[in-house]
Design an enzyme around this catalytic site. Structure first.
Site, PDB file in Angstrom:
ATOM      1  N   GLU A 112      41.154  70.906  19.977  1.00 40.38           N
ATOM      2  CA  GLU A 112      40.012  70.588  18.786  1.00 40.38           C
ATOM      3  C   GLU A 112      38.459  69.203  19.082  1.00 40.38           C
ATOM      4  O   GLU A 112      38.792  69.382  20.944  1.00 40.38           O
ATOM      5  CB  GLU A 112      41.063  68.462  18.909  1.00 40.38           C
ATOM      6  CG  GLU A 112      41.687  68.991  18.361  1.00 40.38           C
ATOM      7  CD  GLU A 112      42.903  67.792  18.049  1.00 40.38           C
ATOM      8  OE1 GLU A 112      43.665  67.604  17.334  1.00 40.38           O
ATOM      9  OE2 GLU A 112      43.273  66.705  18.904  1.00 40.38           O
ATOM     10  N   HIS A 153      42.296  64.492  12.545  1.00 41.99           N
ATOM     11  CA  HIS A 153      42.829  63.815  14.163  1.00 41.99           C
ATOM     12  C   HIS A 153      42.666  62.348  14.213  1.00 41.99           C
ATOM     13  O   HIS A 153      42.606  61.408  14.523  1.00 41.99           O
ATOM     14  CB  HIS A 153      42.867  64.135  15.147  1.00 41.99           C
ATOM     15  CG  HIS A 153      44.250  63.489  16.433  1.00 41.99           C
ATOM     16  ND1 HIS A 153      43.839  64.364  17.258  1.00 41.99           N
ATOM     17  CD2 HIS A 153      44.242  62.450  16.506  1.00 41.99           C
ATOM     18  CE1 HIS A 153      45.117  63.762  17.765  1.00 41.99           C
ATOM     19  NE2 HIS A 153      45.247  62.509  17.874  1.00 41.99           N
ATOM     20  N   ARG A 185      51.354  66.638  17.799  1.00 44.91           N
ATOM     21  CA  ARG A 185      50.077  67.114  18.631  1.00 44.91           C
ATOM     22  C   ARG A 185      49.587  68.796  17.864  1.00 44.91           C
ATOM     23  O   ARG A 185      51.628  69.327  17.987  1.00 44.91           O
ATOM     24  CB  ARG A 185      50.348  67.025  20.204  1.00 44.91           C
ATOM     25  CG  ARG A 185      50.634  65.728  21.138  1.00 44.91           C
ATOM     26  CD  ARG A 185      49.165  65.921  21.708  1.00 44.91           C
ATOM     27  NE  ARG A 185      48.026  64.383  22.152  1.00 44.91           N
ATOM     28  CZ  ARG A 185      48.081  63.208  21.686  1.00 44.91           C
ATOM     29  NH1 ARG A 185      48.248  63.433  19.818  1.00 44.91           N
ATOM     30  NH2 ARG A 185      47.853  62.078  22.783  1.00 44.91           N
TER      31      ARG A 185
END
Length: 318
Positions: free
Chosen positions: A266, A285, A237
């Protein structure tokens, strides 16, 4: 039973049909949902599926029909699970679907930091090899993993799998685990503190969930302890890392290079300091997103919903 998916695009951008879930009830799916449309779209839902759309205590208070939430991911920090619990709404996640994919991707980032394959491919295509006058050339330091130490902060399923892969490359594995773990069946291996890992490992890789206690724990002080030439990787994270501190650390050369598949916000914002950092790979990601992993995630989401409908919910986190 009405099932509403608030942000379904990442799980199924077109190659992973919702059939296992849609067969379970009245079904509606939205590619993404802005915060101001959550209540409208979920107003009469019995079941909500969310990946990154937040479900707060205020939201739960305004959804009287809601009976179950399934997060289409392992991390569930987007949901106020305590608020759901007080309303007797079970929240489930998908604890195991992307272990191999994320571990494989972690090693891909590590190998890219060691060899810069993409950069050298680009150099060849722009004529760098032909112009060098040598039968081989390279633009960056190259690093062999055998004999190096990798430190894994977090030793759950993904961390353990990364350890196995790193061992196969001839690396010594150190790990920090907040709860006792049986040692793996390979050696050399050692359990270490986070501080010992950052100070002594050649590669530091994060594999821990984000909690209120560890947010921003990778700070300037911890980064300053890293050894010369060390590498840093984050596939967990983004908010685990003080991003300004990582920028300054990379500018100072400790770590020598880094890679992250995550950011604190994000999609990444234009003002994120990591975009200015030298010797940093940033990917969007995507470590979890192999088709194989997404198919497993789809099937397990259907199993979560079906188990709830049968009165015996599984993978409940609250």
């Amino acid at each position: 039973m009405k099932i509403t998916v608030l942000d379904g695009h990442t799980l199924n951008p077109g190659d992973n049909p919702w059939d296992p879930v849609s067969a379970l009830g009245e079904f509606a799916v939205y590619d993404k949902t802005p915060n101001d449309l959550i209540l409208e779209r979920a107003a009469d839902a019995d079941v909500i599926l969310t990946n990154k759309v937040p479900l707060t205590a205020e939201t739960f208070a305004q959804l009287p029909n809601l009976r179950f939430v399934s997060v289409t991911a392992t991390g569930y920090n987007v949901v106020d699970v305590e608020a759901a619990r007080t309303r007797a709404i079970p929240v489930s996640n998908i604890p195991v679907y992307g272990t191999d994919s994320v571990a494989q991707y972690t090693m891909a980032l590590l190998l890219e930091l060691c060899h810069h394959v993409g950069r050298h491919d680009a150099a060849v295509h722009r004529g760098g090899w032909a112009e060098s006058g040598y039968w081989c050339f390279w633009e960056t330091p190259l690093m062999e993993l055998a004999g190096k130490t990798i430190g894994l902060v977090g030793f759950g399923r993904i961390g353990q799998r990364v350890g196995e892969l790193a061992h196969a490359f001839g690396m010594e594995v150190w790990a920090y685990a907040p709860s006792p773990k049986d040692p793996p069946g390979y050696a050399p291996f050692a359990l270490k503190s986070t501080e010992e890992i950052f100070a002594g490992a050649d590669v530091v890789s994060l594999h821990c969930p984000q909690t209120p206690d560890n947010t921003g724990f990778v700070n300037a002080e911890l980064l300053a302890t890293m050894k010369e030439g060390a590498l840093f990787i984050n596939t967990s994270r983004g908010a685990l890392v003080d991003e300004q501190a990582l920028l300054e650390a990379l500018r100072a050369g400790k770590p020598r290079a880094a890679a992250t598949d995550v950011a604190s916000v994000e999609p990444i914002t234009s003002g994120n300091p990591l975009l200015q950092a030298p010797n940093l790979l940033i990917t969007p990601h995507m470590a979890w997103a192999t088709l194989e992993a997404r198919k497993r995630l789809m099937q397990m989401t259907a199993e979560n919903v079906r188990a709830f409908m049968d009165g015996a919910p599984i993978n409940v986190v609250n």
